[in-house]
Write an enzyme that holds these catalytic residues in place. Sequence first.
Site, PDB file in Angstrom:
ATOM      1  N   ASP A  49     -14.313   2.709  -3.882  1.00 51.96           N
ATOM      2  CA  ASP A  49     -14.861   4.029  -3.535  1.00 51.96           C
ATOM      3  C   ASP A  49     -16.202   4.438  -4.157  1.00 51.96           C
ATOM      4  O   ASP A  49     -17.231   4.258  -3.558  1.00 51.96           O
ATOM      5  CB  ASP A  49     -13.808   5.105  -3.817  1.00 51.96           C
ATOM      6  CG  ASP A  49     -12.578   4.942  -2.946  1.00 51.96           C
ATOM      7  OD1 ASP A  49     -12.379   3.831  -2.400  1.00 51.96           O
ATOM      8  OD2 ASP A  49     -11.809   5.906  -2.789  1.00 51.96           O
ATOM      9  N   GLU A  84      -1.633   6.137 -10.878  1.00 54.61           N
ATOM     10  CA  GLU A  84      -2.642   5.467 -10.055  1.00 54.61           C
ATOM     11  C   GLU A  84      -3.664   4.735 -10.929  1.00 54.61           C
ATOM     12  O   GLU A  84      -4.093   3.626 -10.618  1.00 54.61           O
ATOM     13  CB  GLU A  84      -3.344   6.517  -9.184  1.00 54.61           C
ATOM     14  CG  GLU A  84      -4.338   5.964  -8.191  1.00 54.61           C
ATOM     15  CD  GLU A  84      -5.040   7.075  -7.408  1.00 54.61           C
ATOM     16  OE1 GLU A  84      -5.027   8.234  -7.863  1.00 54.61           O
ATOM     17  OE2 GLU A  84      -5.613   6.771  -6.348  1.00 54.61           O
TER      18      GLU A  84
END
Length: 691
Positions: free
Chosen positions: A430, A660
């Site tokens: 990302d 995460e």
Amino acid sequence: MGPPRWSHLWASAQEIIDQGLAITTSFMKHEDPKSGYGGDWAVRVAVAEKKRHKEGEQIKTPRQVSLFFYIADEAGSSLKISGGNGKFAAGTANEVGGWELHVKNQETSSASFVGLRCKHTHNLTQLVWQVLEKQARTQGRIELPNAAEKSSNFAAIQVTGVAPLSFDVVFVSGTEKHTVEASERVKNLSGVNLTKRLTEREEMFEKRFQSTFHLQDKVKGEREVEVGRVALSNLLGSIGYFYGQSLIAIPPEYQDSETKDGDVWKYWPAALYTAVPSRSFFPRGFLWDEGFHQLLVSRWDRKMSKEIIAHWFDLLNIDGWIPREQILGDEARSKVPDAFVKQHTSNANPPALFMAIHKLATAFEIEKSLGLPNEEDRVFFERLYPRLEAWFRWFNTSQTGKETSSYYWHGRNAQTKRELNPTTLMSGLDDYPRASHPTDDERHLDLRCWMALAAQSLAKLASIVDAPNEVYVATAAQLTDLDLLNKLHYDAGSGRYLDYGLHTEKVELQRKNFVDPQTGFMQTEVERVVLKPPELGWVPHYGYNSLFPLLMGLLPLDSPMFANQMELLRNETNLWTTFGLRSLATTSSLYMKHNTEHDAPYWRGPVWMNINYLVLSALDHCSKVDGQHSSKCSETYSQLRAHLIRNVVKRYHESGYLWEQYDNANKGKGKGSHPFTGWTSLILLIMSDSY
Ligand code: 6A9
């Protein structure tokens, strides 16, 4: 001899803590010769007051609780609803034939029901709430009305009593042919029989868990083993079956075309069997995540893993493209903001599934060399092969760069003024910093290394399925050629592997005031300002991207580059922390920088398990090759492994979650979405030294 089949033995259990209640659901599948397609199944729902361990806190007086169980026919066929304790609902469906759903609740509890006719099935909870609200208003009771609308295709049952409370739900199919035996089958799957079966399955799970991962010989103790068990069972528990149509952004060249119908295209209706990264936050399939999930799933159940991989490759379109994020069906779509739904046919995502396929192919080759070729696997590879070729071709034509043998992630936004560094969502990393100014001069290191893996895997598979492999062998040779890699990506000055592109380090976000032309009011806006013009050259951000030559096994151990890469990653101002390797060096100008006013750093510092796993895998490999580096590799391996395990285990026991990502400072606290039992579950393979 093939791998053992487990699918007929499936069972699962989960505990949900909600408002001081522990709700346990145990699911069990049973294939009776008389059942319809897919077999019979049973669910036990049990609820109990959760004991508080903290001293001074008292167990509250047992409460009256209500549990709801729904069944809906998505095709819209109507159900026969009888309510009560026993056969609750029945119907027929194309796939399974006649079916019956039985509910067995305890005598101390009461049951009520409702039947409704509904078009959609993503808002059922809301519908039940509406019925209960009306009941409360008109009857003064929060209890379903024991009534069914005409042609109801949805039925809900409410079981009410004082906790502890439980009931069993049994689904039997194929009943149009075997009406008499149905009740016998229900008995077999409920009450004491179900208890016994569930206990047996739990014992089998534990045995198999131990014999597959051998944690008892590998980690300190039960605190670690428990995290391994949680990792595996939550990843498996996240596997779901989805069905629906992806929404595709219409490519610019078709914007005015006849085929345009609205502002999106719909992909064909498709099924996807997949694990998901986070059941609560992203309960849907993600292409590159799945490559990591399958590294673990395939160790547990090779057949299941092949089925999942096969589903993904059935999503390949005629061009060889697979949508990155799979938002299939109304329910999945209801969890995603509109802006994120559309998938772009020009955008890639790492071909990480090649990692899992490569492993399967290696296992096949080993078995074959032992004289035990697995025919089922061979057929699988044969069917997969043309799809893999198409996938490879798509990457190799749509994602190439200007220089021969260079690649870049297409589709970055060169126009944006809001972002400090335009994101590269397609890479999976990302906001990991790339060239400040996206152009077609870019060369992305990670993508080129993924392509090397893909070409090598195809070369291997071609020989397994007896297809011509020259092209892949040649492409793999080119992509693994060290001189060529160095020419395209090695900055000799700093000894680092980097991206190349139009770049400036001198950018910053500045707050600007302006007058809103519509309202006439003063507004502020955060905008990127370029303080020094960009130039073509190395993009000097050292981090996960720079590790890819090592991760994909492209650095010969006797090359001068290899030793230096080890030194770089071990340096604490770069990536080394006591919680694992951080994603971006502290010396990078974008280390821990927000990308916009509201986008916090994501791949700009925090520790991610998937890349750490790949680093360990590379270190494991080099520690086993005799030579000058093996002791350094094995020392680094042990330290990094210990750091990751210690932190994840500690954070799990403290918070109850796998996360995460993990903070690269601040004591390594869990960050981002949680529970996140996608690639973070690789901690189990790390504990068991399986690569
Ligand atoms: C969109 C956001 C209110 C981001 O694990 C899935 C992916 C990874 O593939 C990727 O590498 N995650 C990683 O950088 C999570 C993506 C979640 C998308 C959510 C909606 C708006 O929410």
